[in-house]
Design a protein around this motif. Structure first.
Motif, mmCIF file in Angstrom:
data_model
loop_
_atom_site.group_PDB
_atom_site.id
_atom_site.type_symbol
_atom_site.label_atom_id
_atom_site.label_comp_id
_atom_site.label_asym_id
_atom_site.label_seq_id
_atom_site.Cartn_x
_atom_site.Cartn_y
_atom_site.Cartn_z
ATOM 1 N N SER A 193 44.594 -1.429 44.957
ATOM 2 C CA SER A 193 45.520 -0.789 45.691
ATOM 3 C C SER A 193 46.931 -0.440 43.666
ATOM 4 N N SER A 194 46.176 0.803 43.665
ATOM 5 C CA SER A 194 46.809 1.159 42.014
ATOM 6 C C SER A 194 48.805 1.186 42.785
ATOM 7 N N CYS A 195 48.776 1.461 43.707
ATOM 8 C CA CYS A 195 50.484 0.929 43.466
ATOM 9 C C CYS A 195 51.345 -0.382 43.819
ATOM 10 N N ARG A 233 51.197 -2.076 40.200
ATOM 11 C CA ARG A 233 52.348 -1.102 39.664
ATOM 12 C C ARG A 233 52.712 -2.786 39.796
ATOM 13 N N LEU A 249 43.188 -3.106 52.922
ATOM 14 C CA LEU A 249 43.061 -1.738 53.528
ATOM 15 C C LEU A 249 41.711 -1.267 53.848
ATOM 16 N N GLN A 280 46.590 -1.992 57.204
ATOM 17 C CA GLN A 280 47.986 -1.907 57.023
ATOM 18 C C GLN A 280 48.580 -0.637 57.914
ATOM 19 N N ARG A 281 47.634 -0.771 58.879
ATOM 20 C CA ARG A 281 47.572 0.092 59.967
ATOM 21 C C ARG A 281 47.985 -0.962 61.164
ATOM 22 N N GLN A 319 51.442 1.361 54.624
ATOM 23 C CA GLN A 319 50.668 1.891 53.149
ATOM 24 C C GLN A 319 51.563 0.408 53.071
ATOM 25 N N VAL A 320 50.341 -0.288 50.894
ATOM 26 C CA VAL A 320 51.147 -0.876 50.179
ATOM 27 C C VAL A 320 51.136 -0.280 49.015
ATOM 28 N N PRO A 321 52.762 -0.823 48.671
ATOM 29 C CA PRO A 321 52.937 -2.236 48.509
ATOM 30 C C PRO A 321 54.129 -2.294 48.990
ATOM 31 N N GLU A 323 57.601 1.607 49.095
ATOM 32 C CA GLU A 323 57.544 2.919 47.774
ATOM 33 C C GLU A 323 57.848 1.674 46.166
ATOM 34 N N SER A 324 56.729 1.874 45.729
ATOM 35 C CA SER A 324 56.377 1.484 44.576
ATOM 36 C C SER A 324 57.571 1.332 43.637
ATOM 37 N N GLN A 328 47.711 10.137 42.474
ATOM 38 C CA GLN A 328 47.907 9.259 43.185
ATOM 39 C C GLN A 328 47.958 9.084 44.316
ATOM 40 N N ASN A 357 44.566 9.215 47.693
ATOM 41 C CA ASN A 357 44.989 8.310 48.451
ATOM 42 C C ASN A 357 43.666 7.631 48.913
ATOM 43 N N LEU A 358 43.150 6.087 49.578
ATOM 44 C CA LEU A 358 42.426 6.611 51.300
ATOM 45 C C LEU A 358 43.001 6.698 52.402
ATOM 46 N N GLY A 359 43.791 7.049 52.961
ATOM 47 C CA GLY A 359 44.253 7.984 54.211
ATOM 48 C C GLY A 359 43.331 9.731 53.861
HETATM 49 N N1 LIG Z 1 54.192 6.487 47.067
HETATM 50 C C1 LIG Z 1 53.668 5.098 47.713
HETATM 51 C C2 LIG Z 1 52.539 5.118 47.598
HETATM 52 C C3 LIG Z 1 51.941 3.730 48.355
HETATM 53 C C4 LIG Z 1 50.207 3.863 48.794
HETATM 54 O O1 LIG Z 1 49.978 5.147 48.963
HETATM 55 N N2 LIG Z 1 49.398 2.831 48.929
HETATM 56 C C5 LIG Z 1 47.960 2.389 48.912
HETATM 57 C C6 LIG Z 1 46.865 2.203 47.879
HETATM 58 S S1 LIG Z 1 47.234 2.451 46.322
HETATM 59 C C7 LIG Z 1 46.880 2.559 51.081
HETATM 60 O O2 LIG Z 1 48.013 1.914 51.380
HETATM 61 N N3 LIG Z 1 46.374 3.366 51.331
HETATM 62 C C8 LIG Z 1 46.491 2.873 52.622
HETATM 63 C C9 LIG Z 1 45.678 3.621 53.355
HETATM 64 O O3 LIG Z 1 46.412 5.435 52.686
HETATM 65 O O4 LIG Z 1 45.846 3.958 54.398
HETATM 66 C C10 LIG Z 1 54.198 3.830 47.147
HETATM 67 O O5 LIG Z 1 53.835 4.406 45.150
HETATM 68 O O6 LIG Z 1 53.730 2.293 47.569
#
Ligand SMILES: N[C@@H](CCC(=O)N[C@@H](CS)C(=O)NCC(=O)O)C(=O)O
Length: 216
Positions: free
Chosen positions: A16-18, A21, A40, A45-46, A58-60, A72-73, A112, A116-118
């Motif tokens: 996860s890029s977030c 960070r 994920l 995450q769900r 979502q992570v983190p 929120e990163s 991003q 995102n995956l979702g």
């Molecule tokens: N705005 C959020 C975005 C977090 C986010 O999109 N995380 C992604 C991984 S980088 C995630 O958990 N995706 C899982 C999904 O979409 O099911 C942040 O910056 O923390």
């Protein structure tokens, strides 16, 4: 608030890029944290236990003693910067900080979330279509970041001058994602150089996805 006496816990996923960070900021500032993996690809995450911590799934997510959960990163990064100002990740003067925060948002808000995956899964159940969709948004985002670096004349060794900033913590994980999706970073030469130089820094290496890959 005083610095927590007990170590904090970061819920993250290695790719996860977030998450990267925040792992990078922790490593850069030499802050101890326990890590809990949220897979994920297994949709952890769900699961209810995680949705209690982050209702967006979502992570983190950062856990502080209490327990208190923070999502929120960018909010987490800003808090780490306020609490641990040694080894700063933002420049001193407000106009420079505005520049760096603007670069961060180009990735955090402008790139991003769109790939995102979702969002990919909503767009299509077909993995090739998901890839096409993600690549589209990644290319738009990175091309804009490159143009912004050139327009601002503030890039140096890193995205903003000669020190690693929050902008690098945002864009480098996005570049890593881009490469996984087959995007040629050579199309963004200023950014590609910054990416390579960041990858040579200790905190970036220590927090990189490969270091946290699950065993299976
Ligand atoms: N705005 C959020 C975005 C977090 C986010 O999109 N995380 C992604 C991984 S980088 C995630 O958990 N995706 C899982 C999904 O979409 O099911 C942040 O910056 O923390």
């Amino acid at each position: 608030m005083t610095i927590p006496a007990k170590p904090m816990t970061l819920y993250h996923y290695y790719r996860s890029s977030c998450s990267w960070r925040v792992r990078w900021a922790l490593a850069f500032k030499n802050i101890r944290a326990d890590l809990v993996a949220v897979n994920l690809l297994k949709d952890e995450q769900r699961q209810p236990w995680y949705l209690e911590k982050n209702p967006l799934g979502q992570v983190p997510c950062l856990e502080l003693p209490g327990p208190l959960f923070f999502t929120e990163s960018m909010a987490i990064l800003e808090w780490l910067e306020e609490m641990y100002p040694q080894s700063p990740l933002l420049p001193q003067d407000p106009l420079s900080r505005l520049r760096v925060r603007g670069l961060c948002q180009m990735i955090i808000s402008g790139t991003q979330p769109l790939q995102n995956l979702g969002a990919q899964r909503f767009f299509s159940a077909d993995s090739r279509e998901q890839q096409r969709y993600a690549v589209h948004w990644i290319k738009l985002g990175l091309a804009a970041y490159e143009r912004q670096l050139l327009a601002q004349h503030t890039a140096g060794t890193y995205s903003f001058g000669q020190a690693v900033t929050l902008a690098d913590l945002c864009v480098v994980p996005q570049c890593y994602n881009a490469e996984r999706f087959g995007v040629q970073l050579a199309d963004y030469p200023t950014l590609a150089g910054i990416y390579q130089r960041c990858l040579l820094t200790a905190a970036c290496c220590e927090s990189a996805p490969d270091r946290f890959q699950p065993a299976s």
